[in-house]
Write a protein that holds these residues in place. Structure first.
Motif, PDB file in Angstrom:
ATOM      1  N   GLN A   1       0.876  -1.204  -0.093  1.00  0.00           N
ATOM      2  CA  GLN A   1       0.114  -0.127   0.019  1.00  0.00           C
ATOM      3  C   GLN A   1       0.802   1.192  -0.046  1.00  0.00           C
ATOM      4  O   GLN A   1       0.468   2.207  -0.718  1.00  0.00           O
ATOM      5  CB  GLN A   1      -0.970   0.147   1.021  1.00  0.00           C
ATOM      6  CG  GLN A   1      -2.061   1.119   1.302  1.00  0.00           C
ATOM      7  CD  GLN A   1      -3.005   0.852   2.353  1.00  0.00           C
ATOM      8  OE1 GLN A   1      -2.860   0.142   3.348  1.00  0.00           O
ATOM      9  NE2 GLN A   1      -3.998   1.639   1.930  1.00  0.00           N
ATOM     10  N   ASN A   2       1.897   1.208   0.642  1.00  0.00           N
ATOM     11  CA  ASN A   2       2.877   2.414   0.641  1.00  0.00           C
ATOM     12  C   ASN A   2       3.572   2.541  -0.639  1.00  0.00           C
ATOM     13  O   ASN A   2       3.518   3.932  -1.030  1.00  0.00           O
ATOM     14  CB  ASN A   2       3.970   2.075   1.743  1.00  0.00           C
ATOM     15  CG  ASN A   2       3.563   2.215   3.335  1.00  0.00           C
ATOM     16  OD1 ASN A   2       2.356   2.563   3.536  1.00  0.00           O
ATOM     17  ND2 ASN A   2       4.140   1.716   4.195  1.00  0.00           N
ATOM     18  N   GLU A   3       3.853   1.536  -1.264  1.00  0.00           N
ATOM     19  CA  GLU A   3       4.556   1.644  -2.609  1.00  0.00           C
ATOM     20  C   GLU A   3       3.696   2.231  -3.778  1.00  0.00           C
ATOM     21  O   GLU A   3       4.011   3.020  -4.593  1.00  0.00           O
ATOM     22  CB  GLU A   3       5.231   0.282  -2.975  1.00  0.00           C
ATOM     23  CG  GLU A   3       6.293  -0.123  -2.159  1.00  0.00           C
ATOM     24  CD  GLU A   3       7.609   1.123  -2.056  1.00  0.00           C
ATOM     25  OE1 GLU A   3       7.915   1.396  -2.952  1.00  0.00           O
ATOM     26  OE2 GLU A   3       7.857   1.165  -1.029  1.00  0.00           O
ATOM     27  N   ILE A   4       2.410   1.732  -3.329  1.00  0.00           N
ATOM     28  CA  ILE A   4       1.539   2.250  -4.425  1.00  0.00           C
ATOM     29  C   ILE A   4       1.210   3.647  -4.275  1.00  0.00           C
ATOM     30  O   ILE A   4       1.160   4.268  -5.221  1.00  0.00           O
ATOM     31  CB  ILE A   4       0.005   1.526  -4.003  1.00  0.00           C
ATOM     32  CG1 ILE A   4      -0.109   0.117  -4.558  1.00  0.00           C
ATOM     33  CG2 ILE A   4      -1.145   2.227  -4.764  1.00  0.00           C
ATOM     34  CD1 ILE A   4      -1.050  -0.762  -4.442  1.00  0.00           C
ATOM     35  N   SER A   5       0.982   4.238  -3.190  1.00  0.00           N
ATOM     36  CA  SER A   5       0.956   5.621  -2.879  1.00  0.00           C
ATOM     37  C   SER A   5       2.140   6.515  -3.380  1.00  0.00           C
ATOM     38  O   SER A   5       2.131   7.740  -3.801  1.00  0.00           O
ATOM     39  CB  SER A   5       0.893   6.084  -1.299  1.00  0.00           C
ATOM     40  OG  SER A   5       1.792   6.096  -0.714  1.00  0.00           O
ATOM     41  N   LYS A   6       3.289   5.833  -3.540  1.00  0.00           N
ATOM     42  CA  LYS A   6       4.437   6.522  -3.853  1.00  0.00           C
ATOM     43  C   LYS A   6       4.783   6.576  -5.629  1.00  0.00           C
ATOM     44  O   LYS A   6       5.321   7.305  -6.035  1.00  0.00           O
ATOM     45  CB  LYS A   6       5.625   6.239  -3.240  1.00  0.00           C
ATOM     46  CG  LYS A   6       5.635   6.418  -1.762  1.00  0.00           C
ATOM     47  CD  LYS A   6       7.239   6.077  -0.958  1.00  0.00           C
ATOM     48  CE  LYS A   6       7.414   4.630  -1.092  1.00  0.00           C
ATOM     49  NZ  LYS A   6       8.616   4.230  -0.257  1.00  0.00           N
ATOM     50  N   ALA A   7       4.290   5.274  -6.119  1.00  0.00           N
ATOM     51  CA  ALA A   7       4.662   4.972  -7.234  1.00  0.00           C
ATOM     52  C   ALA A   7       3.836   5.864  -8.606  1.00  0.00           C
ATOM     53  O   ALA A   7       2.729   6.157  -8.281  1.00  0.00           O
ATOM     54  CB  ALA A   7       4.298   3.542  -7.809  1.00  0.00           C
ATOM     55  N   LYS A   8       4.750   6.426  -9.241  1.00  0.00           N
ATOM     56  CA  LYS A   8       4.129   6.915 -10.636  1.00  0.00           C
ATOM     57  C   LYS A   8       3.602   6.038 -11.694  1.00  0.00           C
ATOM     58  O   LYS A   8       2.825   6.480 -12.378  1.00  0.00           O
ATOM     59  CB  LYS A   8       5.177   7.862 -11.219  1.00  0.00           C
ATOM     60  CG  LYS A   8       5.706   9.132 -10.218  1.00  0.00           C
ATOM     61  CD  LYS A   8       6.761   9.721 -11.009  1.00  0.00           C
ATOM     62  CE  LYS A   8       7.338  11.072  -9.930  1.00  0.00           C
ATOM     63  NZ  LYS A   8       8.371  11.870 -10.807  1.00  0.00           N
ATOM     64  N   THR A   9       4.290   4.975 -11.838  1.00  0.00           N
ATOM     65  CA  THR A   9       3.912   3.906 -12.838  1.00  0.00           C
ATOM     66  C   THR A   9       3.560   2.489 -12.093  1.00  0.00           C
ATOM     67  O   THR A   9       4.689   2.311 -11.282  1.00  0.00           O
ATOM     68  CB  THR A   9       4.780   3.771 -14.079  1.00  0.00           C
ATOM     69  OG1 THR A   9       4.890   5.209 -14.444  1.00  0.00           O
ATOM     70  CG2 THR A   9       4.371   2.941 -14.802  1.00  0.00           C
TER      71      THR A   9
END
Length: 284
Positions: free
Chosen positions: A142-150
């Motif tokens: 969930q944390n990585e989804i919030s940071k990812a541009k793609t």
């Protein structure tokens, strides 16, 4: 791979002969040829999905059937689409919509006509909603989804893809690529089925350029490889994709799956029937 994977390949031959409608008079020859291919497998260097791909490609040469699992794919998608509103309401009313949508997406992984025609969707959904993940890196995801541009989402089977759609809709990310197989293989999703369930409304559909029931980076197209390399986050859905990517050491890569065989369970560190959200490499 180990010897158990070869035994599974042999057990699957009968069903595959039927699905590809191999004429009875050719079956002795075809089975003999397939057994020789299986016996010649180098367990140290081979991927089980690639062996499956090669066997099915050879069966197609003896067959006029282009898409043996087309009916199963249609039925799986139809059944899940009929309940989409119900599942969407379940997520909407949940105290944690992300967790509920994630669990439903993983439960959908039970819909697999490759190894068997017998699976319990209702029981699996009930179980996944009321049990802990055997490996739980969902908060990191969930944390990585919030940071990812793609985000690159590696799709797996039809039917479960409907619940992938719900998960992607729930995370509401503006730049998700949804990868499918280039050609029909087992009940894996191609662009045709992805569009039939409306994946294109929540993500950009791309082909991985291959017809293995997995994501094998040495076989995918240059176009797919470029997107793979540039993605900030890669979500790998299902056991087939895990088999192709399990040796990758990439912190961008998260595996979402239900354990459906003891070999993969031992590899990943979970029991058959358990649910997993696993990061390929957990940053130190």
């Amino acid at each position: 791979m180990n010897y158990e994977c070869l035994i599974c390949q042999v057990k699957a031959l009968q069903q595959r002969l039927e699905k590809y409608e191999i004429p009875e008079e050719k079956r002795d020859h075809v089975v003999s040829e397939m057994l020789k291919k299986i016996a010649a497998t180098d367990l140290e260097t081979s991927f089980s999905p690639e062996i499956t791909r090669n066997i099915l490609a050879r069966l197609r040469e003896y067959s006029n059937v282009e898409d043996p699992y087309r009916k199963e794919k249609q039925e799986g998608n139809r059944l899940m689409l009929e309940r989409y509103g119900e599942f969407r309401e379940m997520v909407h009313n949940s105290k944690n919509p992300f967790d509920t949508a994630l669990r439903l997406a993983i439960a959908g992984n039970i819909i697999d006509f490759g190894p068997t025609n017998h699976f319990d969707v209702e029981g699996t959904i009930e179980k996944v909603l009321n049990s802990a993940f055997a490996i739980d890196h969902s908060q990191q995801l969930q944390n990585e989804i919030s940071k990812a541009k793609t985000i690159l989402y590696l799709g797996d089977n039809c039917g479960e893809m409907v619940l992938d759609k719900l998960f992607i809709e729930t995370i509401n990310h503006p730049n998700v690529f949804f990868a499918v197989r280039e050609k029909p293989v087992l009940n894996d999703a191609t662009e045709k089925e992805a569009r039939e369930v409306g994946i294109h409304h929540v993500a950009k559909i791309i082909s991985n350029g291959d017809d293995a029931p997995s994501t094998l980076l040495h076989r995918v197209s240059p176009e797919f490889k470029e997107i793979y390399q540039k993605a900030d986050l890669i979500i790998s859905k299902g056991m087939g994709n895990y088999e192709g990517l399990m040796f990758e050491t990439d912190p961008r890569l998260f595996f979402l799956l239900m354990i459906k065989c003891p070999v993969i369970g031992r590899k990943i560190g979970a029991e058959k029937g358990e649910f997993v959200v696993k990061r390929s490499v957990v940053p130190g």
